[in-house]
Design a protein around this motif. Structure first.
Motif, PDB file in Angstrom:
ATOM      1  N   ASP A  13       0.842  -1.201   0.000  1.00 35.12           N
ATOM      2  CA  ASP A  13       0.000   0.000   0.000  1.00 35.12           C
ATOM      3  C   ASP A  13       0.875   1.248   0.000  1.00 35.12           C
ATOM      4  O   ASP A  13       0.600   2.226  -0.706  1.00 35.12           O
ATOM      5  CB  ASP A  13      -0.902  -0.026   1.242  1.00 35.12           C
ATOM      6  CG  ASP A  13      -1.852   1.152   1.265  1.00 35.12           C
ATOM      7  OD1 ASP A  13      -1.776   1.974   2.200  1.00 35.12           O
ATOM      8  OD2 ASP A  13      -2.686   1.255   0.342  1.00 35.12           O
ATOM      9  N   THR A  14       1.956   1.213   0.768  1.00 31.76           N
ATOM     10  CA  THR A  14       2.894   2.343   0.793  1.00 31.76           C
ATOM     11  C   THR A  14       3.543   2.527  -0.580  1.00 31.76           C
ATOM     12  O   THR A  14       3.710   3.655  -1.064  1.00 31.76           O
ATOM     13  CB  THR A  14       3.981   2.104   1.856  1.00 31.76           C
ATOM     14  OG1 THR A  14       3.356   1.919   3.125  1.00 31.76           O
ATOM     15  CG2 THR A  14       4.945   3.280   1.942  1.00 31.76           C
ATOM     16  N   LYS A  15       3.926   1.406  -1.198  1.00 25.98           N
ATOM     17  CA  LYS A  15       4.512   1.469  -2.551  1.00 25.98           C
ATOM     18  C   LYS A  15       3.544   2.107  -3.535  1.00 25.98           C
ATOM     19  O   LYS A  15       3.934   2.881  -4.400  1.00 25.98           O
ATOM     20  CB  LYS A  15       4.856   0.052  -3.049  1.00 25.98           C
ATOM     21  CG  LYS A  15       6.094  -0.537  -2.437  1.00 25.98           C
ATOM     22  CD  LYS A  15       7.327   0.187  -2.910  1.00 25.98           C
ATOM     23  CE  LYS A  15       8.572  -0.383  -2.285  1.00 25.98           C
ATOM     24  NZ  LYS A  15       9.723   0.478  -2.459  1.00 25.98           N
ATOM     25  N   LEU A  19       4.167   5.424  -5.816  1.00 25.39           N
ATOM     26  CA  LEU A  19       4.049   5.432  -7.277  1.00 25.39           C
ATOM     27  C   LEU A  19       3.061   6.495  -7.739  1.00 25.39           C
ATOM     28  O   LEU A  19       3.292   7.163  -8.749  1.00 25.39           O
ATOM     29  CB  LEU A  19       3.599   4.057  -7.783  1.00 25.39           C
ATOM     30  CG  LEU A  19       4.659   2.965  -7.737  1.00 25.39           C
ATOM     31  CD1 LEU A  19       4.052   1.628  -8.108  1.00 25.39           C
ATOM     32  CD2 LEU A  19       5.812   3.295  -8.662  1.00 25.39           C
ATOM     33  N   ARG A  20       1.987   6.649  -7.003  1.00 25.82           N
ATOM     34  CA  ARG A  20       0.991   7.649  -7.395  1.00 25.82           C
ATOM     35  C   ARG A  20       1.588   9.046  -7.297  1.00 25.82           C
ATOM     36  O   ARG A  20       1.331   9.897  -8.127  1.00 25.82           O
ATOM     37  CB  ARG A  20      -0.242   7.519  -6.502  1.00 25.82           C
ATOM     38  CG  ARG A  20      -1.494   8.115  -7.118  1.00 25.82           C
ATOM     39  CD  ARG A  20      -2.738   7.671  -6.407  1.00 25.82           C
ATOM     40  NE  ARG A  20      -2.815   8.166  -5.045  1.00 25.82           N
ATOM     41  CZ  ARG A  20      -3.129   9.419  -4.725  1.00 25.82           C
ATOM     42  NH1 ARG A  20      -3.376  10.299  -5.654  1.00 25.82           N
ATOM     43  NH2 ARG A  20      -3.189   9.777  -3.475  1.00 25.82           N
ATOM     44  N   HIS A  21       2.394   9.267  -6.276  1.00 17.85           N
ATOM     45  CA  HIS A  21       3.008  10.583  -6.116  1.00 17.85           C
ATOM     46  C   HIS A  21       4.154  10.804  -7.099  1.00 17.85           C
ATOM     47  O   HIS A  21       4.542  11.934  -7.354  1.00 17.85           O
ATOM     48  CB  HIS A  21       3.526  10.748  -4.681  1.00 17.85           C
ATOM     49  CG  HIS A  21       2.444  10.861  -3.666  1.00 17.85           C
ATOM     50  ND1 HIS A  21       2.668  10.808  -2.303  1.00 17.85           N
ATOM     51  CD2 HIS A  21       1.109  11.019  -3.803  1.00 17.85           C
ATOM     52  CE1 HIS A  21       1.521  10.937  -1.650  1.00 17.85           C
ATOM     53  NE2 HIS A  21       0.565  11.060  -2.546  1.00 17.85           N
ATOM     54  N   GLY A  22       4.709   9.697  -7.611  1.00 16.94           N
ATOM     55  CA  GLY A  22       5.879   9.820  -8.485  1.00 16.94           C
ATOM     56  C   GLY A  22       5.574   9.578  -9.948  1.00 16.94           C
ATOM     57  O   GLY A  22       6.454   9.162 -10.705  1.00 16.94           O
ATOM     58  N   GLN A  97      -0.812   3.623 -18.122  1.00 13.16           N
ATOM     59  CA  GLN A  97      -1.831   4.246 -17.277  1.00 13.16           C
ATOM     60  C   GLN A  97      -2.840   3.186 -16.885  1.00 13.16           C
ATOM     61  O   GLN A  97      -3.325   2.434 -17.718  1.00 13.16           O
ATOM     62  CB  GLN A  97      -2.523   5.384 -18.016  1.00 13.16           C
ATOM     63  CG  GLN A  97      -3.492   6.154 -17.134  1.00 13.16           C
ATOM     64  CD  GLN A  97      -3.890   7.483 -17.752  1.00 13.16           C
ATOM     65  OE1 GLN A  97      -3.849   7.646 -18.961  1.00 13.16           O
ATOM     66  NE2 GLN A  97      -4.265   8.432 -16.923  1.00 13.16           N
ATOM     67  N   ALA A  98      -3.134   3.097 -15.585  1.00 10.65           N
ATOM     68  CA  ALA A  98      -4.061   2.085 -15.092  1.00 10.65           C
ATOM     69  C   ALA A  98      -5.169   2.769 -14.318  1.00 10.65           C
ATOM     70  O   ALA A  98      -4.968   3.802 -13.677  1.00 10.65           O
ATOM     71  CB  ALA A  98      -3.326   1.098 -14.191  1.00 10.65           C
ATOM     72  N   SER A  99      -6.379   2.180 -14.404  1.00  9.42           N
ATOM     73  CA  SER A  99      -7.494   2.767 -13.669  1.00  9.42           C
ATOM     74  C   SER A  99      -7.619   2.167 -12.271  1.00  9.42           C
ATOM     75  O   SER A  99      -8.413   2.631 -11.472  1.00  9.42           O
ATOM     76  CB  SER A  99      -8.794   2.571 -14.441  1.00  9.42           C
ATOM     77  OG  SER A  99      -8.965   1.203 -14.769  1.00  9.42           O
ATOM     78  N   SER A 100      -6.818   1.123 -11.975  1.00  7.16           N
ATOM     79  CA  SER A 100      -6.904   0.463 -10.673  1.00  7.16           C
ATOM     80  C   SER A 100      -5.573   0.535  -9.960  1.00  7.16           C
ATOM     81  O   SER A 100      -4.522   0.453 -10.586  1.00  7.16           O
ATOM     82  CB  SER A 100      -7.275  -1.011 -10.841  1.00  7.16           C
ATOM     83  OG  SER A 100      -8.525  -1.148 -11.453  1.00  7.16           O
TER      84      SER A 100
ATOM     85  N   VAL B  68      -3.801   6.342 -12.688  1.00  6.97           N
ATOM     86  CA  VAL B  68      -2.416   6.416 -12.234  1.00  6.97           C
ATOM     87  C   VAL B  68      -1.480   5.816 -13.285  1.00  6.97           C
ATOM     88  O   VAL B  68      -1.813   4.815 -13.926  1.00  6.97           O
ATOM     89  CB  VAL B  68      -2.270   5.698 -10.875  1.00  6.97           C
ATOM     90  CG1 VAL B  68      -2.540   4.217 -11.018  1.00  6.97           C
ATOM     91  CG2 VAL B  68      -0.904   5.930 -10.270  1.00  6.97           C
ATOM     92  N   ILE B  69      -0.321   6.441 -13.481  1.00  5.37           N
ATOM     93  CA  ILE B  69       0.691   5.953 -14.425  1.00  5.37           C
ATOM     94  C   ILE B  69       1.706   5.139 -13.642  1.00  5.37           C
ATOM     95  O   ILE B  69       2.352   5.637 -12.721  1.00  5.37           O
ATOM     96  CB  ILE B  69       1.389   7.122 -15.137  1.00  5.37           C
ATOM     97  CG1 ILE B  69       0.366   7.875 -15.998  1.00  5.37           C
ATOM     98  CG2 ILE B  69       2.530   6.611 -16.017  1.00  5.37           C
ATOM     99  CD1 ILE B  69       0.909   9.142 -16.613  1.00  5.37           C
TER     100      ILE B  69
END
Lengths: 199, 121
Positions: A13-15, A19-22, A97-100, B68-69
């Motif tokens: 979950d932290t990863k 990733l979302r922030h980066g 790009q992923a929606s999940s 998200v990418i």
């Protein structure tokens, strides 16, 4: 101590949050890698194709000239493949790009990506090694065979014998006398000039 | 099985609870349909999921990114009208058994749920 299911979930979950922030860093890294890949590909061609020196390869005797040229071409292709798969193994060429984004799916993606990277790395190692071996073999061939030693050809000359002139390749008659352009050089030769070809 | 909502529910990681994922999915779907949980748009792909936790009825909220990418692809469809996320209680109300530094009643952790991607994402 192996992680508990909750600890495992917390890690992924932290990863996911990282990733979302980066996301911007992800895309920038991919762009930089593609730029490096193009540069490396051009460098490879220059290094491999000219490893033996083109003029040196042209001077090799048959069939070595053809063999070395084919080997050089194959080595360039193998090196390009190795460079691409090496970059692909970094998993930083094709962001998606992923929606999940849940921790379980991220863990599965990471595991699948790791296996994919390993497979790409294996291809890169095999093709890279093969390219290096071909370049070394080709260079060794050029080094040891050297230039083709063609048998020397008799010169072409313009001669004047007893007032008569003739031009042609220096040959030997049946009786052992030297002949140029049909003129036997058994009389007084007043001129003998070596030329590249007859006028 | 305990009745929900329960403000005094004990903290637990629902990983070993029978049918936990199905129960949590149903509870979140009902909360979204009833309005006790809402998806509030923040940007084109990012929404805030805010409202009441279906289990403990305390205020909870989290960010949901529908686009998200990631640096690598993986199993599953990249672009789908149904997305999966961890919808996790993040309340700050006390719950027995919760370790210091953690939030929520525990539910949602390890239970990926399906969310319908809002129109426009």
């Amino acid at each position: 101590m192996p992680p508990t299911p909750e600890q495992e979930w917390e890690y992924w979950d932290t990863k996911g949050t990282e990733l979302r922030h980066g996301q911007l860093d992800t895309v920038q890294k991919a762009a930089a890698n593609w730029t490096a890949l193009f540069g490396a590909s051009l460098g490879i061609f220059g290094t491999v194709a000219f490893a033996g020196g083109l003029t040196t390869v042209d001077a090799l005797a048959d069939p070595w000239e053809v063999i070395v040229k084919v080997a050089t071409t194959v080595a360039v292709l193998l090196a390009l493949v190795a460079t691409y798969f090496g970059a692909k193994a970094s998993q930083a060429l094709s962001p998606k790009q992923a929606s999940s984004l849940d921790a379980t799916a991220l863990m599965q993606r990471a595991e699948a990506a790791a296996h994919e990277s390993l497979a790409s790395l294996k291809v890169a190692k095999v093709t890279g090694t093969a390219a290096a071996a071909l370049v070394l073999l080709g260079s060794a061939t050029v080094l040891w065979l050297g230039q083709d030693q063609k048998p020397a050809e008799p010169p072409t000359a313009v001669v004047v014998v007893e007032g008569k002139s003739a031009c042609g390749q220096l040959t030997k008659a049946v009786d052992g006398s030297l002949v140029v352009g049909g003129l036997t050089l058994n009389g007084a030769v007043s001129e003998f000039t070596v030329v590249s070809r007859c006028p | 099985m305990a009745n929900w909502p329960d403000g005094d529910a004990r903290y637990e990681f629902p990983g070993g609870v029978t049918d936990a994922r199905k129960r949590w999915q149903n509870a979140v779907d009902e909360a979204l349909a009833g309005g006790s949980l809402q998806l509030v748009p923040v940007s084109a792909d990012v929404y805030d999921l805010i409202g009441k936790c279906p289990r403990c009825d305390h205020e909870t909220g989290q960010s949901i990114d529908f686009g998200v990418i990631l640096p690598y692809s993986g199993p599953g469809v990249e672009s789908s009208p149904i997305a999966t996320f961890d919808i996790v209680c993040s309340c700050t109300e006390p719950h027995t058994g919760r370790q210091p530094g953690k939030v929520g009643c525990g539910w949602g952790r390890g239970l990926p749920l399906s969310l319908t991607v809002p129109d426009g994402s």
